[in-house]
Design an enzyme around this catalytic site. Structure first.
Site, PDB file in Angstrom:
ATOM      1  N   GLY A 158       0.811  -1.208   0.000  1.00 41.47           N
ATOM      2  CA  GLY A 158       0.000   0.000   0.000  1.00 41.47           C
ATOM      3  C   GLY A 158       0.842   1.256   0.000  1.00 41.47           C
ATOM      4  O   GLY A 158       0.506   2.244  -0.663  1.00 41.47           O
ATOM      5  N   GLU A 177     -11.899   9.376   1.412  1.00 44.81           N
ATOM      6  CA  GLU A 177     -13.160   9.300   2.148  1.00 44.81           C
ATOM      7  C   GLU A 177     -12.802   8.684   3.491  1.00 44.81           C
ATOM      8  O   GLU A 177     -12.437   7.512   3.575  1.00 44.81           O
ATOM      9  CB  GLU A 177     -14.180   8.462   1.374  1.00 44.81           C
ATOM     10  CG  GLU A 177     -15.602   8.640   1.863  1.00 44.81           C
ATOM     11  CD  GLU A 177     -15.979   7.593   2.872  1.00 44.81           C
ATOM     12  OE1 GLU A 177     -16.057   7.957   4.078  1.00 44.81           O
ATOM     13  OE2 GLU A 177     -16.190   6.443   2.494  1.00 44.81           O
ATOM     14  N   CYS A 222     -18.809   4.841   8.225  1.00 47.48           N
ATOM     15  CA  CYS A 222     -18.270   6.158   8.563  1.00 47.48           C
ATOM     16  C   CYS A 222     -19.324   7.246   8.523  1.00 47.48           C
ATOM     17  O   CYS A 222     -19.182   8.278   9.182  1.00 47.48           O
ATOM     18  CB  CYS A 222     -17.121   6.500   7.611  1.00 47.48           C
ATOM     19  SG  CYS A 222     -17.528   6.259   5.876  1.00 47.48           S
TER      20      CYS A 222
END
Length: 504
Positions: A238, A276, A310
């Site tokens: 990542g 996000e 979320c």
């Protein structure tokens, strides 16, 4: 790391049971058009049982490098970025393939994610598939060029226009809670725009994301390298995806602290980054609202997917004079919410994703009680699996940890306010600004309050904004940019201006 080591790590240190579930699913990476296994794997644990669902390839830096190289080559040397008709055809194929594999994906989502059957009929599976249909149709009519007309400059006529073109290679990194929704909301507008993609699955729920890669490879004409899908238990792949010079865009869904690190890492190469991130959304119940309806919405929302969303409204702001009345209503409803085996259609709520997450949620609840919040319902771990009782805390201090920090569990904090201005102040007193809601007898009054809240989405009197055509994202530290809608497509486009001298 051995398979047993990775099983233990994936299960919060407790290890999965050696007997696999009925699915017994193993998945492969998608790199440059090929489905690839790796020597190392890690287990995905069914959060409802603790059983092993299957094994995911444990990609390292080499696999991430190969994926980025494939995406770069596909963008630079094929017609993918310029052939709009072909992109539409491929998105149509993918949409049909998802529908054809819907029941297998549903079964895998329930086991891999812990989502209930009810949720797979909505935002966990069936609703995200509509994202593919939406962007295939949008691409058919979206204007990729705009004529700005002619202008006189220095005695000459100049024709000017603007074109939209693909931004390039995209790194897409998703969270564990809604893996199909998050993956499709990133890769589909990116593909519609003409970008190529490397998608990294969340380590807690990798199998359903890898399944999307297998469907692309086996059931569409999307060229090799255009979509690459990897999974890993490590951080390094990542990190490479956010720093590699061949990556042009990074899109990430996850925690705000991780989002900050990604933005910092991408700064050296000035990548376009949109995120996000977290939320601590407030539902404001005004004194003229239907309290029973508000209590029902508040309880149902915070228990959706065990609170692992979320945008869920986890703060309930109520008039001080009606605090006890509303709190009792909410507690009575939340105690009756059925939770348990997510394969049972009667259960509204499933488990938390892992033992590690459950321990975090319980620790926050216990600290809140110690700090003076009143426990009205829940607050207990339930075995087997990683279940946590739906929980209501009343009389919460708006400055306290439980009112300020994201819990990501089925925990509702009830906070009293004095008047409309006080409610707005409390709702805005957060580093987050992702979502929110207002309940009132008057839509106009509720909308007026909602316009004062610094947040990206608002529900009025139970209104549901969610859909593939609605831009979703937040203010402040809830993220930058929007997913879905036309705005979601435009995140993956660059704007190029042209001018040519008009010959007499």
């Amino acid at each position: 790391m051995s398979s047993q080591d990775t099983v233990s790590a994936a299960n919060g240190g407790h290890g999965g049971r050696e007997a696999a579930t009925v699915l017994d699913v193993d998945k492969r990476l998608l790199i440059d058009g090929q489905l690839v296994a790796t020597e190392r794997t890690f287990a995905s644990i069914n959060p409802a049982t603790g059983d092993i669902v299957g094994y995911a390839p444990d990609a390292g830096v080499a696999e991430a490098e190969a994926s980025i190289a494939a995406a770069r080559r596909a963008f630079d040397t094929t017609s993918w970025s310029t052939d709009v008709a072909f992109r539409i055809k491929c998105l149509d194929q993918f949409h049909q393939a998802l529908l054809d594999n819907l029941e297998e994906l549903r079964e895998l989502t329930i086991a891999d994610v812990g989502a209930t059957v009810q949720l797979t009929r909505a935002n966990q599976l069936e609703a995200p598939i509509r994202i593919v249909r939406y962007y295939a149709d949008l691409l058919r009519e979206y204007p990729l060029s705009e004529d700005l007309g002619e202008i006189d400059i220095s005695g000459q006529r100049h024709k000017r226009w603007v074109e939209k073109e693909a931004a390039g290679v995209v790194s897409a990194i998703v969270a564990y809670n809604y893996p199909t929704q998050l993956a499709l909301a990133k890769i589909i507008p990116a593909l519609a725009a003409g970008c190529t993609v490397v998608l990294k699955a969340a380590p807690d729920t990798p199998l359903v994301t890898l399944a999307l890669g297998e469907i692309i490879a086996q059931h569409t004409d999307i060229p090799a390298g255009v979509v690459n899908v990897i999974s890993s238990s490590e951080i390094a792949p990542g990190e490479l995806m956010t720093t590699h010079p061949d990556v042009d865009v990074v899109t990430f869904t996850g925690s705000t602290p991780t989002g900050r690190r990604i933005m910092a890492a991408a700064a050296d190469t000035m990548k376009k980054v949109f995120t996000e991130l977290g939320g601590k959304s407030a539902m404001i119940v005004l004194e003229d609202a239907d309290f029973a309806m508000a209590a029902k919405f508040a309880a149902g929302t915070v228990c959706s997917h065990a609170g692992q969303g979320c945008a869920l409204t986890t703060r309930l702001l109520v008039p001080r004079a009606h605090h006890d009345e509303i709190a009792k209503m909410v507690a009575a409803i939340i105690r009756r919410i059925p939770f348990g085996d997510p394969t049972d259609p009667q259960n509204y709520m499933g488990p938390l994703v892992s033992g590690r997450q459950r321990e975090k949620v319980d620790a926050m609840v216990q600290r809140a009680i110690a700090d003076g919040a009143e426990l009205l319902a829940g607050g207990t771990k339930v075995d087997p699996g990683f279940f946590y009782e739906p929980t209501v805390l009343a009389g919460v201090d708006p400055k306290s940890e439980i009112a300020q920090d994201e819990v990501f569990g089925p925990v509702l904090a009830i906070i009293p306010f004095d008047d409309d201005d006080d409610a707005v102040r409390i709702a805005n007193d957060s580093i987050y600004g992702l979502s929110g809601a207002v309940m009132s007898a008057s839509d106009e009054r509720a909308i007026a309050i909602a316009r004062r809240i610094r947040t990206g989405t608002m529900g009025i009197n139970g209104g549901n904004y969610f859909g593939p055509d609605v831009p979703f994202g937040g203010y402040k530290q809830s993220g930058i940019g929007r997913e879905c809608g036309r705005e979601g497509l435009e995140e993956f486009l660059e704007t190029k201006a042209f001018a040519v001298v008009v010959k007499p």
